[in-house]
Structure formats: C-alpha cells, structure tokens
Design a protein around this motif. Sequence first.
Motif, mmCIF file in Angstrom:
data_model
loop_
_atom_site.group_PDB
_atom_site.id
_atom_site.type_symbol
_atom_site.label_atom_id
_atom_site.label_comp_id
_atom_site.label_asym_id
_atom_site.label_seq_id
_atom_site.Cartn_x
_atom_site.Cartn_y
_atom_site.Cartn_z
ATOM 1 N N TYR A 80 0.838 -1.193 0.000
ATOM 2 C CA TYR A 80 0.000 0.000 0.000
ATOM 3 C C TYR A 80 0.873 1.242 0.000
ATOM 4 N N ASP A 83 0.613 7.082 2.043
ATOM 5 C CA ASP A 83 -0.480 7.992 2.383
ATOM 6 C C ASP A 83 -1.793 7.241 2.584
ATOM 7 N N THR A 84 -2.004 6.155 1.817
ATOM 8 C CA THR A 84 -3.198 5.329 2.004
ATOM 9 C C THR A 84 -3.180 4.637 3.356
#
Length: 267
Positions: A80, A83-84
């Motif tokens: 991932y 920022d996610t």
Amino acid sequence: MLDDFLIRAALAGVGVALAAAPLGCFVVWRRMAYFGEATAHAAILGVALSLALSLPLVPAVLGAALAMALAVSALSGRGYAMDTLLGVAAHTALAAGLVAVALLADRGAARLDLMAFLFGDILAVNRADLAVIWGGAAVVAGLTAWRWPSLLMSTLNPDLARASGFDPRREELGLTLALAIVVAVAIKVVGVLLIAAMLVIPPAAARPLVRTPEAMAIGAALLGAVSALAGLWVSFLLDTPTGPSIVCVAAGLFLFTTAAGGLRGRV
C-alpha cells in the motif's frame, strides 16, 4: 505565581512549542506530516485504555501513540502507498478511540469532556501537568540534541548515513519515540486534532527565514512559543477556544513569513 491559571497556561504552551517545533523540522523534512497526525489520533485510544484499566493518562496515551507509530512503520512497504496506509490508520484510530471512550463513559468508568481531548484544555493545566509537559519537553529536546547529527544525516541521505556508521532505521525509531512523547504531553494543550498542526506549522513558518537546519529548529521553537503566547492572549480577549486560537496564530505567522520570504527573494 503558578496559582494564576494564565501563567500556567502560558508555561504549558511554551513547553509544548519547545518540544514540538524542533522535532517538527524532521517531520517537515521527511514529509511525515500525516504520520504525525496518525500518531496523534491514536492518543484517543490511549484515553480509552486509561479509562478501562484505571491507568494514568500520560503513560496510556504515550503507549498508544508509540504502538500506532511502530505499527505504521512495520506495515509500510507491504503493498500500500504510505499515504493510504496512514489515512486508514489515522481515521480508524480516531473513530475507534471515540467509540471506546464514549462506551466506557456511558458505563460509568469516568465522566470526561471529549472536546477537551480533541481540541485541548490549556486553561485547566495544573502544576502536575506542567511537570509532565516540561519533563517531556526536556526529554525530547535532549534526545533531539544528542542524535542531531545522525538524525539529520539519515534524513538528508540515508546511504551516506550508513557509510558513516549510522543506522537510519534506528534513527527513525528514535524519532518515532520522540513523536509519541510530544503527543502525550501536548494532548491537554492543543488536543488530538491540532497536535499535528503544532508539529508542522512553526517549522514551515521558519523555513523561508533561515539558511541552515539548526537555524530552522531554533526559529521553529521561537515561532511556536510566540504562537502559543499570542494565541492565549487572543483567546483571552475574544473568548475563543485556546487551542484553535494558537493554531490560527501559527498559521498567520506562516502566511507572513512565506510572504516575507517571497519578497526577500525578489530583492
């Protein structure tokens, strides 16, 4: 002197500024603003832990913030985008913490004002809180000063840091610990939702005015202290919430120094 609540509030605000602003320089340089926000949001889980286990507030918040920071660090690079991952962690921690605190309070565990944790309650700071804030500030300042060369080199060039005998991963863990301490001591002053602002805005405001990293850290501390004192004064005059008033003053200083730096660049 400390019987005056405004004096205590001013000392608390300056203490948090001195702890948060120099550390915030590394948050800005490493582009970790959202990381600081995720760590701060975990503080509400620490409040719930404190209520559930009848623990002192600061150690519980410190433990929750540190656990969040370490968990995010461990999960980074697992498929991932950072920022996610930080977005999921920050909002989940805040929502779960608010639900847990509300359930515990409804069951008679304690009566508390959630707004004080979200936006701070600097005017309610007592002598014990001052001792915690300035003790935490001393620990963070000492840790930052002690590890400054290795932290700076690991931030600017990790490969050069390794060649010089420094472990960037270890320095990142030290920075994570210091960040958790700042969250724990700042929660009563500016609250969970505004801690990240005090980490980011003063260093960002100092950046256009300085030329060296050391000057930026000193400038950030000074601007953070000015923001705390001026925000307290504005809050007293206008009867506005003190934590948000402090952040608004810091934002005003950021706009002013950015404009001043732009004008200086044109001369």
